[in-house]
Design a protein around this motif. Structure first.
Motif, short mmCIF file in Angstrom:
data_model
loop_
_atom_site.label_atom_id
_atom_site.label_comp_id
_atom_site.label_asym_id
_atom_site.label_seq_id
_atom_site.Cartn_x
_atom_site.Cartn_y
_atom_site.Cartn_z
N CYS A 130 35.38 56.34 80.06
CA CYS A 130 34.59 55.10 80.02
C CYS A 130 34.74 54.32 81.32
O CYS A 130 33.76 53.81 81.87
CB CYS A 130 35.02 54.22 78.84
N THR A 131 35.95 54.22 81.82
CA THR A 131 36.19 53.46 83.05
C THR A 131 35.48 54.11 84.24
O THR A 131 34.81 53.42 85.03
CB THR A 131 37.70 53.36 83.32
N LEU A 132 35.61 55.41 84.37
CA LEU A 132 34.98 56.10 85.50
C LEU A 132 33.45 56.08 85.40
O LEU A 132 32.76 55.83 86.39
CB LEU A 132 35.48 57.55 85.58
N LEU A 133 32.94 56.32 84.21
CA LEU A 133 31.48 56.28 84.02
C LEU A 133 30.92 54.88 84.27
O LEU A 133 29.88 54.71 84.92
CB LEU A 133 31.11 56.74 82.61
N VAL A 155 27.81 51.17 87.67
CA VAL A 155 27.71 49.88 88.35
C VAL A 155 27.34 50.08 89.82
O VAL A 155 26.50 49.36 90.37
CB VAL A 155 29.02 49.08 88.21
N PHE A 156 27.93 51.07 90.46
CA PHE A 156 27.69 51.27 91.89
C PHE A 156 26.52 52.20 92.20
O PHE A 156 25.97 52.16 93.30
CB PHE A 156 28.95 51.79 92.57
N ALA A 157 26.11 53.04 91.26
CA ALA A 157 25.06 54.02 91.53
C ALA A 157 23.66 53.50 91.22
O ALA A 157 22.70 53.85 91.91
CB ALA A 157 25.31 55.30 90.75
N LEU A 158 23.52 52.71 90.19
CA LEU A 158 22.20 52.23 89.79
C LEU A 158 21.86 50.92 90.52
O LEU A 158 22.76 50.26 91.05
CB LEU A 158 22.17 52.00 88.27
N GLY A 209 26.64 49.65 83.09
CA GLY A 209 28.01 50.02 83.46
C GLY A 209 29.07 49.07 82.96
O GLY A 209 30.19 49.48 82.63
N THR A 210 28.75 47.78 82.91
CA THR A 210 29.75 46.79 82.52
C THR A 210 30.26 46.99 81.09
O THR A 210 31.48 46.93 80.88
CB THR A 210 29.18 45.36 82.71
N PRO A 211 29.40 47.24 80.10
CA PRO A 211 29.95 47.47 78.75
C PRO A 211 30.87 48.69 78.69
O PRO A 211 31.91 48.65 78.01
CB PRO A 211 28.71 47.69 77.88
N LEU A 212 30.52 49.76 79.42
CA LEU A 212 31.39 50.93 79.43
C LEU A 212 32.72 50.61 80.11
O LEU A 212 33.79 51.02 79.63
CB LEU A 212 30.71 52.09 80.18
#
Length: 131
Positions: A17-20, A25-28, A37-40
């Motif tokens: 979850c942290t890595l995804l 957050v940085f890819a999209l 990304g934030t909820p994950l």
């Protein structure tokens, strides 16, 4: 055993979850990345903290007090070969296997300063000179 699996599952889930979440957050694009990304990322952090706070569980492995190495000859490497095994748990015992004759000897306590094989009479080591 099931408790150990649950700990590993929490740890792996937390890392995924942290890595995804970080990758999203940085890819999209900015708004889309933050929304997905934030909820994950926020779900992964507590999972990691819970898994790491549980600590390492002791295994159900119990030392076998009757364990002994197999008596076998060791390869001839042009010098005296031997194998020394010392137990870590009490009572501390040391097994010494002579590579030439495969005689297994036992000594109470840690590895002795000098040892001569009872089977073939070979002086396996003498550390007295070093001290």
């Amino acid at each position: 055993m099931a408790g150990d699996d649950r700990g590993w599952n929490l740890l792996i889930s937390g890392w995924i979850c942290t890595l995804l979440g970080t990758a999203l957050v940085f890819a999209l694009p900015q708004t889309m990345g933050l929304m997905t990304g934030t909820p994950l990322l926020l779900a992964g952090m507590p999972l990691l903290l819970i898994a790491l706070s549980r600590g390492r569980r002791t295994s159900s492995f119990e030392a076998d007090p009757e364990w002994a190495p197999t008596a076998e000859t060791l390869p001839n490497a042009g010098r005296v070969m031997y194998r020394v095994d010392t137990s870590l748990d009490r009572p501390i015992r040391t097994s010494i296997l002579c590579g030439a004759c495969a005689k297994l000897g036992w000594v109470e306590g840690p590895k002795p300063v000098r040892y001569t094989c009872a089977g073939c009479g070979t002086n396996l080591w003498n550390n007295e000179e070093e001290e």
